[in-house]
Design an enzyme around this catalytic site. Structure first.
Site, PDB file in Angstrom:
ATOM      1  N   THR A 186      -2.434  24.300-175.319  1.00 36.72           N
ATOM      2  CA  THR A 186      -2.994  24.244-173.969  1.00 36.72           C
ATOM      3  C   THR A 186      -3.962  23.064-173.916  1.00 36.72           C
ATOM      4  OG1 THR A 186      -4.829  25.654-174.601  1.00 36.72           O
ATOM      5  CG2 THR A 186      -2.892  26.761-173.720  1.00 36.72           C
ATOM      6  N   GLU A 332       1.523  28.571-171.383  1.00 38.24           N
ATOM      7  CA  GLU A 332       1.810  29.897-171.948  1.00 38.24           C
ATOM      8  C   GLU A 332       3.068  30.532-171.355  1.00 38.24           C
ATOM      9  OE1 GLU A 332      -1.068  28.771-170.909  1.00 38.24           O
ATOM     10  OE2 GLU A 332      -2.771  29.564-172.025  1.00 38.24           O
ATOM     11  N   LYS A 441     -18.276  31.688-155.290  1.00 35.68           N
ATOM     12  CA  LYS A 441     -18.675  32.952-154.670  1.00 35.68           C
ATOM     13  C   LYS A 441     -19.946  32.718-153.875  1.00 35.68           C
ATOM     14  CE  LYS A 441     -18.313  37.794-155.339  1.00 35.68           C
ATOM     15  NZ  LYS A 441     -18.099  38.906-156.232  1.00 35.68           N
ATOM     16  N   TRP A 446     -15.718  35.281-151.601  1.00 38.05           N
ATOM     17  CA  TRP A 446     -15.002  34.282-152.395  1.00 38.05           C
ATOM     18  C   TRP A 446     -14.560  33.123-151.503  1.00 38.05           C
ATOM     19  CZ3 TRP A 446     -15.572  34.710-157.351  1.00 38.05           C
ATOM     20  CH2 TRP A 446     -15.643  35.969-157.952  1.00 38.05           C
TER      21      TRP A 446
HETATM   22  P1  AMP Z   1      -1.031  23.900-167.966  1.00 35.37           P
HETATM   23  O1  AMP Z   1      -1.010  24.953-168.997  1.00 35.37           O
HETATM   24  O2  AMP Z   1      -1.748  22.656-168.383  1.00 35.37           O
HETATM   25  O3  AMP Z   1       0.329  23.591-167.457  1.00 35.37           O
HETATM   26  O4  AMP Z   1      -1.888  24.456-166.746  1.00 35.37           O
HETATM   27  C1  AMP Z   1      -1.529  25.646-166.078  1.00 35.37           C
HETATM   28  C2  AMP Z   1      -2.364  25.829-164.844  1.00 35.37           C
HETATM   29  O5  AMP Z   1      -2.099  24.806-163.890  1.00 35.37           O
HETATM   30  C3  AMP Z   1      -2.058  27.101-164.102  1.00 35.37           C
HETATM   31  O6  AMP Z   1      -2.696  28.206-164.675  1.00 35.37           O
HETATM   32  C4  AMP Z   1      -2.556  26.791-162.709  1.00 35.37           C
HETATM   33  O7  AMP Z   1      -3.951  26.976-162.606  1.00 35.37           O
HETATM   34  C5  AMP Z   1      -2.234  25.317-162.569  1.00 35.37           C
HETATM   35  N1  AMP Z   1      -0.951  25.155-161.836  1.00 35.37           N
HETATM   36  C6  AMP Z   1       0.274  24.995-162.349  1.00 35.37           C
HETATM   37  N2  AMP Z   1       1.191  24.862-161.370  1.00 35.37           N
HETATM   38  C7  AMP Z   1       0.532  24.949-160.197  1.00 35.37           C
HETATM   39  C8  AMP Z   1       0.922  24.913-158.823  1.00 35.37           C
HETATM   40  N3  AMP Z   1       2.172  24.732-158.444  1.00 35.37           N
HETATM   41  N4  AMP Z   1      -0.054  25.070-157.890  1.00 35.37           N
HETATM   42  C9  AMP Z   1      -1.333  25.242-158.248  1.00 35.37           C
HETATM   43  N5  AMP Z   1      -1.761  25.272-159.532  1.00 35.37           N
HETATM   44  C10 AMP Z   1      -0.844  25.144-160.490  1.00 35.37           C
END
Ligand code: AMP
Length: 542
Positions: A186, A332, A441, A446
């Site tokens: 990550t 994940e 918040k 929120w």
């Molecule tokens: P990563 O593990 O770097 O791919 O990041 C994942 C996170 O990116 C997710 O938990 C979301 O918060 C954000 N994310 C991924 N796809 C989207 C989407 N289509 N719209 C908004 N946020 C997204």
């Protein structure tokens, strides 16, 4: 117990490359290499070289089943060969995110205990600072080195020399479908990066499902431009999908500027592509600034990784006839969990409502499940209003992090807690409003930073907007909006609040606006809110 009588074939990446070679040997793989030259060959040629590489990994580099083998590379044909050769040797392909800090990459390589690293010559300068602190790496293999390569790295091997010594009659190392084939970490916006191991089976099922018309809708009629980096959640599974679907694969390596990508789309008659919102915002602005002759053959693109503003979905379609579909997922979750496309019952809606549906994150794909968990531990109604954290489970969802225990990542009944919050409507379309830690918040209510950002980005003079919570004596927290204006444009905070008032209540409006030249970003191009919060704490966001 009566078992079915179908044959047992493991779901593996071996079977993906075998299929691509057997059914689509003539399909093209095109790379614009880091030095600007073009490389073209076919799936059949890729297959032979991949076999050779797998044979060398096992016989010369001593790679054992389950060993982690890292890549530190751009998107190009050799990286694609590694995607299949490493699991083909029974090992785990571990693409490293080249945009992370030296400390993070060093931590990741040592934590994963990578045994070999395949490194692009053009990235050596990024790698050298921490190379001597890598404790498990036995071999460094350089790709695309020129004759004048100068490096302080000791004992390097050269990729093409290894391929030349390989054997193309090598038998893939037999694996169980539940064995790991790849891993990503990550991007670590909180704490250390965490390792996620994908299995052969999860990779196969994710690819087969994401190919379908409700999702990527990729076929042998497509020429696919793989913009999403191969180190970001295995390029969202597209390298596997292209072989299974018989799509030609085009890769840009480091040539990611909007003008280069548009040129590639024209020259290579691209029909489908993927990328994060920043890439597509850049492409939109470039097409506006420097209109091209005729139309692009691009029919659609997949956007994800961050929210994509509804206004841009509309403008891409109205101005250039290019559609996009929005997907949501995480490292994940392999990553694709949902995709947002219209269904037959939506066609009676007006255009504005249709765009609003498409700007949502979409419906779950077969093979995964989502629930919206409220703070009180009950599951939220599917009404598009009741808000909670998304929890997911399914064939390609993480069950635990690599070598990390006691992380509160799952519910008691085994669902993965995503940390993303939002709603789900009556048709199962989820809409993400925030990360739990990014919510504002204010006075007990929120406020969604994502909703503020996407609305601000619909303003004609704003290129980008990112919102964080800042402390407030009266309201506890209020939103602070950082905006990047388009060339030569500025708009006052009062005017921006006027603009937002149509969409938000007064208490939800940003307390302040800060104009920036660019928004700090993470290694995969998302707004880096952790960095923004620390800049604010240091008094640097004024
Ligand atoms: P990563 O593990 O770097 O791919 O990041 C994942 C996170 O990116 C997710 O938990 C979301 O918060 C954000 N994310 C991924 N796809 C989207 C989407 N289509 N719209 C908004 N946020 C997204």
């Amino acid at each position: 117990m009566l078992y079915g009588q179908m044959m047992k074939f493991p779901l593996t990446t071996h079977s993906i490359i075998e299929y691509g070679n057997r059914v689509f040997p003539h399909k093209e793989i095109v790379s614009k290499m880091p030095d600007g030259s073009w490389h073209r060959y076919t799936n059949a040629e890729m297959y032979k070289r991949t076999k050779k590489l797998a044979s060398v990994l096992v016989r010369q580099l001593g790679v054992q089943p389950g060993d982690r083998v890292a890549t530190f590379a751009w998107n190009h044909y050799q990286h694609l060969e590694l995607y299949f050769a490493i699991p083909g040797a029974g090992a785990v392909c571990h693409p490293l995110n080249i945009r992370l800090s030296s400390e993070q990459i060093e931590f990741i390589v040592n934590h994963a205990e990578d045994k070999v690293v395949f490194l692009d010559a053009s990235l050596i300068a990024l790698f050298e600072p921490f190379a001597s602190r890598l404790t498990t790496v036995k071999h460094l293999v350089i790709m695309n080195a020129s004759d004048e390569l100068l490096t302080s790295l000791p004992n390097i091997l050269h990729y093409e020399d290894l391929i030349a010594q390989g054997k193309d009659d090598f038998d893939w190392v037999e694996v169980d479908e539940n064995q790991a084939c790849s891993m990503c970490y990550t991007s670590g916006t909180t704490g250390n990066p965490k390792g996620v191991l994908y299995s052969h089976r999860s990779t196969y099922l994710h690819a087969i499902t994401t190919m379908t018309p409700n999702a990527a809708n990729i076929s042998s009629a497509d020429r696919f431009l793989s913009i999403c980096p191969m180190f970001h959640v295995m390029a969202w599974g597209f390298p596997y999908m292209c072989l299974l679907a018989g799509a030609d694969t085009i890769m840009p390596s480091k040539h990611l500027q909007p003008a280069s990508l548009i040129d590639m789309m024209q020259k290579e008659k691209i029909t489908l592509a993927n990328g994060v919102p920043t890439i597509w915002m850049g492409i939109y602005e470039e097409l506006k600034r420097n209109p091209i002759k005729g139309n692009l053959s691009l029919k659609e693109f997949m956007v994800g990784g961050s929210a994509f503003p509804a206004g841009l979905i509309r403008r891409f379609e109205e101005d250039f006839g290019i559609a996009c579909f929005h997907g949501w997922g995480m490292t994940e979750t392999s990553p694709v969990v949902t995709v947002s496309r219209l269904q037959s019952h939506h066609h009676i809606m007006n255009d504005g409502d249709k765009i609003r549906i498409r700007a949502k994150q979409g419906i779950e794909m077969p093979g995964v499940e989502i629930r919206v968990m409220q703070e009180d531990g009950t599951i939220a109604k599917k009404d598009g209003k009741t808000f909670g954290e998304f929890e997911v489970r399914g064939h390609w969802i993480i069950s635990g992090y690599y070598k990390m225990e006691n992380i509160n990542s799952h519910s008691k009944d085994g669902w993965f807690k995503t940390g993303d919050v939002g709603t789900m409507d009556e048709y199962g379309y989820m809409e993400l409003t925030d990360r739990t830690k990014d919510l504002v918040k204010s006075g007990g209510e929120w406020i969604s930073s994502v909703a503020l950002e996407t609305t601000l980005m619909n303003h004609p003079h704003i290129a980008e907007a990112a919102v964080i919570a800042i402390p407030d004596e009266k309201w506890v927290e209020r939103p602070l909006a950082c905006v990047v204006f388009k060339e030569d444009k500025t708009v006052s905070g009062n005017e921006l609040n006027e603009f937002l008032l149509g969409h938000f209540a007064k208490y939800q409006l940003p307390k302040r606006y800060v104009t920036l030249k660019e928004i700090p970003r993470t290694g995969v191009g998302k707004f880096d809110k952790k960095k923004m919060r620390s800049l604010y704490a240091e008094g640097k966001l004024v």
